[in-house]
Scaffold this motif. Structure first.
Motif, PDB file in Angstrom:
ATOM      1  N   VAL A 181       0.857  -1.183   0.000  1.00 12.70           N
ATOM      2  CA  VAL A 181       0.000   0.000   0.000  1.00 12.70           C
ATOM      3  C   VAL A 181       0.892   1.231   0.000  1.00 12.70           C
ATOM      4  CG1 VAL A 181      -1.820   1.278   1.190  1.00 12.70           C
ATOM      5  CG2 VAL A 181      -1.766  -1.210   1.336  1.00 12.70           C
ATOM      6  N   ASP A 210       0.514   5.461   0.306  1.00 16.23           N
ATOM      7  CA  ASP A 210      -0.250   6.696   0.520  1.00 16.23           C
ATOM      8  C   ASP A 210      -1.763   6.472   0.603  1.00 16.23           C
ATOM      9  OD1 ASP A 210       2.043   8.174   0.593  1.00 16.23           O
ATOM     10  OD2 ASP A 210       1.878   8.948  -1.456  1.00 16.23           O
ATOM     11  N   GLU A 211      -2.195   5.281   0.997  1.00 12.02           N
ATOM     12  CA  GLU A 211      -3.624   4.971   1.072  1.00 12.02           C
ATOM     13  C   GLU A 211      -4.343   5.302  -0.228  1.00 12.02           C
ATOM     14  OE1 GLU A 211      -5.582   6.560   4.465  1.00 12.02           O
ATOM     15  OE2 GLU A 211      -4.359   5.464   5.908  1.00 12.02           O
ATOM     16  N   PRO A 240      -8.660   4.685  -3.261  1.00 10.99           N
ATOM     17  CA  PRO A 240      -8.391   4.986  -1.851  1.00 10.99           C
ATOM     18  C   PRO A 240      -9.163   4.124  -0.865  1.00 10.99           C
ATOM     19  CG  PRO A 240      -8.584   7.013  -3.123  1.00 10.99           C
ATOM     20  CD  PRO A 240      -8.977   5.896  -4.043  1.00 10.99           C
ATOM     21  N   ALA A 292      -7.437   0.783  -0.708  1.00  9.47           N
ATOM     22  CA  ALA A 292      -6.103   0.935  -0.123  1.00  9.47           C
ATOM     23  C   ALA A 292      -6.186   1.148   1.385  1.00  9.47           C
ATOM     24  CB  ALA A 292      -5.367   2.094  -0.797  1.00  9.47           C
ATOM     25  N   ARG A 293      -7.159   1.931   1.827  1.00  2.18           N
ATOM     26  CA  ARG A 293      -7.316   2.144   3.273  1.00  2.18           C
ATOM     27  C   ARG A 293      -7.709   0.848   3.972  1.00  2.18           C
ATOM     28  NH1 ARG A 293      -9.569   7.158   1.551  1.00  2.18           N
ATOM     29  NH2 ARG A 293     -11.670   6.265   1.584  1.00  2.18           N
ATOM     30  N   ARG A 316      -4.607  -1.336   4.116  1.00  3.12           N
ATOM     31  CA  ARG A 316      -3.683  -0.797   5.105  1.00  3.12           C
ATOM     32  C   ARG A 316      -4.169  -1.107   6.521  1.00  3.12           C
ATOM     33  NH1 ARG A 316      -2.928   3.171   8.683  1.00  3.12           N
ATOM     34  NH2 ARG A 316      -0.812   4.054   8.896  1.00  3.12           N
TER      35      ARG A 316
END
Length: 405
Positions: A292, A294-295, A323, A326-327, A330
Motif C-alpha cells: 500500500v 499513501d492509502e 483509496p 487501499a485504506r 492498510r
C-alpha cells in the motif's frame, strides 16, 4: 454469485483460505460458460479434492473448464486426479513438467507462479493463495498467512482475456488481441492486471512498484514473503525514506524457507541506515505479496520482490488505484503489525569491512544466480496436456515463446 456490495468498485479482499476457498467454490458452482484457472500449487488434499469436485460438476453442466498447474509446484498430483478431469472434458495442462533426477525435482527455475481464476468473464480472483490445506489456519503452526482479491466487472474481464491468451485451445474462437500491460504514468486505470513473463513483460511488475514508490509522499508499506530486490527497488525505498516518507517492510519472522530469509536479512542494515522500518510477522509463515502506498495505491498478487519472481517466474499482480480499498488493506496490515509482528532493531555495533564485503558478495550472487540458471535450455517453457487414458503420456505439447506467458 453474491454482489460485492461491501467492497469498492467490485473488489473484495480475501484473507487466507478460510475466506478465499468458499468464494472460489461458490463462483465455480454458478459458472454458466467458462472457468479458467491457473495455479502454482494444486494438491490432492482436502482443499484440492473440493476444487476437483467443483470443476467436475462445472464440466458436467457443459461449462468449458481449463486448468493449468505448474510442473514443479503441483508435482504430486495422482493419475486418477488428472484422468477424471480430462475424461470430463476439462482442458488440463501442466506447465513445464520434468522427470525427477534421483528423486529430486530439477525444474526449479522459470515456474508458472501465477494464481488466477476467471469465471464467465464476469468474476475473477487474483492473489497468492494456492489450493492446499497449507492455507487453512487449522493446518497448524505452518499454516500460511496470505491474501487474494475477488473482482467483478471490467477488471474481471482483464483476467479472463489474459487467461485465454495464456491457455491455447482452452476455449473455441480466436483469442483476444494482445494488450501491453506495462504501468503507464499518465491517466492510469483504476484496476489493472500487471503480469511478468520472460519475453515482452520482464519488468512490468517491478516498474509498477517503482512508479508508486517514487511518487510516494507519506507512506509505503510492503508485506512480502521473500524480499531480495534489485538495485532499482532498493534505491527507490531508501530515497523515499530519505525524503521523509515512512517506509515499512513486513517480512517473514518464521520463514518456511529459512535460507531465503537469511539472504534477505543481508539487506536489513543497509535499509535501516536509510530510515526504513523492518518488521517481522512471527505467528506463522507469511506468504503474502501485497503493498500500500499513501492509502491510494495498492497491489495484491503472486509476485514476491525476490530474484525468482522478478527475473524468472511467470507472475500476476492486480494494481488498484482506489483509496477506499487501499485504506482497507492498510487497516488489515496495521492490525497485523500491531498484534503479530515485532520490529527488527537496528544493529548496535558498527559493521566491519568483512561484514560489508561478505554481504555484498552474497547479495550479488543471490541476485544473479537465478538469471544465470535461466539461460539453460532445459528451462524453455512448455504446456503439456495429458491423454485421457494415461495422464503420464502427453497428448499435446505447446512450446511457449513468451507471447502467451
Amino acid at each position: 454469485m453474491t454482489p460485492l456490495q461491501s467492497a469498492p468498485l467490485g473488489i473484495r479482499l480475501l484473507e487466507n483460505g478460510e475466506e478465499y476457498f468458499p468464494r472460489v467454490f461458490d463462483a465455480i458452482s454458478r459458472a454458466r460458460e467458462s472457468v479458467l484457472l491457473e495455479t502454482f500449487i494444486l494438491f490432492d488434499d482436502e482443499v484440492g479434492k473440493k476444487l476437483h469436485a467443483a470443476l467436475l460438476n462445472a464440466a458436467h453442466r457443459g461449462v468449458r473448464v481449463a486448468v493449468t498447474v505448474d510442473g514443479f509446484g503441483s508435482h504430486d498430483l495422482t493419475p486418477v486426479f488428472i484422468t477424471e478431469l480430462v475424461k470430463a472434458g476439462v482442458h488440463f495442462c501442466t506447465f513445464s513438467p520434468r522427470r525427477r533426477l534421483f528423486g529430486i525435482r530439477t525444474h526449479i527455475f522459470r515456474r508458472m507462479h501465477r494464481k488466477l481464476i476467471a469465471i464467465d468473464g464476469e468474476v475473477a480472483f487474483v492473489g497468492g493463495i494456492n489450493f492446499s490445506v497449507h492455507h487453512l489456519y487449522d493446518y497448524g503452526p505452518l499454516a500460511k498467512q496470505d491474501y487474494a482479491v475477488e473482482i467483478q466487472g471490467p477488471a474481471a474481464r482483464q483476467v479472463h482475456d489474459f487467461l485465454l491468451r495464456a491457455m491455447p485451445g482452452a476455449c473455441p474462437g480466436p483469442p483476444p488481441p494482445r494488450i501491453h500491460n506495462r504501468a503507464a504514468p499518465a491517466a492510469p486505470t483504476t484496476v489493472r492486471l500487471v503480469t511478468r513473463d520472460n519475453h515482452r513483460h520482464r519488468n512490468d511488475i517491478e516498474f509498477a512498484y517503482l512508479e508508486a514508490i517514487r511518487a510516494a509522499r507519506h507512506e509505503v508499506v510492503i508485506a512480502n514473503a521473500y524480499f531480495l530486490p534489485g538495485y532499482r527497488l532498493l534505491h527507490a525505498l531508501c530515497e523515499a525514506a530519505a525524503r521523509g516518507v515512512q517506509v515499512r517492510l513486513l517480512l517473514q519472522g518464521k520463514p518456511d524457507m529459512p535460507w531465503v530469509a537469511r539472504a534477505g536479512g543481508l539487506l536489513y542494515s543497509h535499509l535501516q541506515d536509510a530510515g526504513v522500518q523492518i518488521l517481522e510477522y512471527v505467528e506463522r509463515p507469511f506468504h503474502g505479496k501485497i503493498a500500500v502506498v499513501d492509502e491510494a495505491w495498492a497491489t495484491v498478487g503472486s509476485s514476491n520482490l525476490d530474484p525468482l519472481s522478478l527475473s524468472l517466474n511467470l507472475e500476476a499482480n492486480l494494481v488498484i488505484r482506489e483509496p477506499a480499498f487501499a485504506r482497507m488493506l492498510r487497516g488489515r496490515l496495521q492490525a497485523l503489525i500491531a498484534e503479530r509482528c515485532r520490529e527488527v532493531p537496528p544493529r548496535k555495533h558498527k559493521r566491519t569491512l568483512l561484514d560489508v564485503v561478505g554481504s555484498t558478495l552474497m547479495f550479488h550472487f543471490l541476485r544473479r544466480f537465478p538469471a544465470w540458471a535461466g539461460w539453460l535450455p532445459a528451462h524453455t517453457p512448455r504446456l503439456v496436456s495429458p491423454r485421457a487414458g494415461d495422464p503420464r503420456r502427453p497428448a499435446r505439447v505447446i512450446v511457449l515463446e513468451g507471447e502467451t506467458e
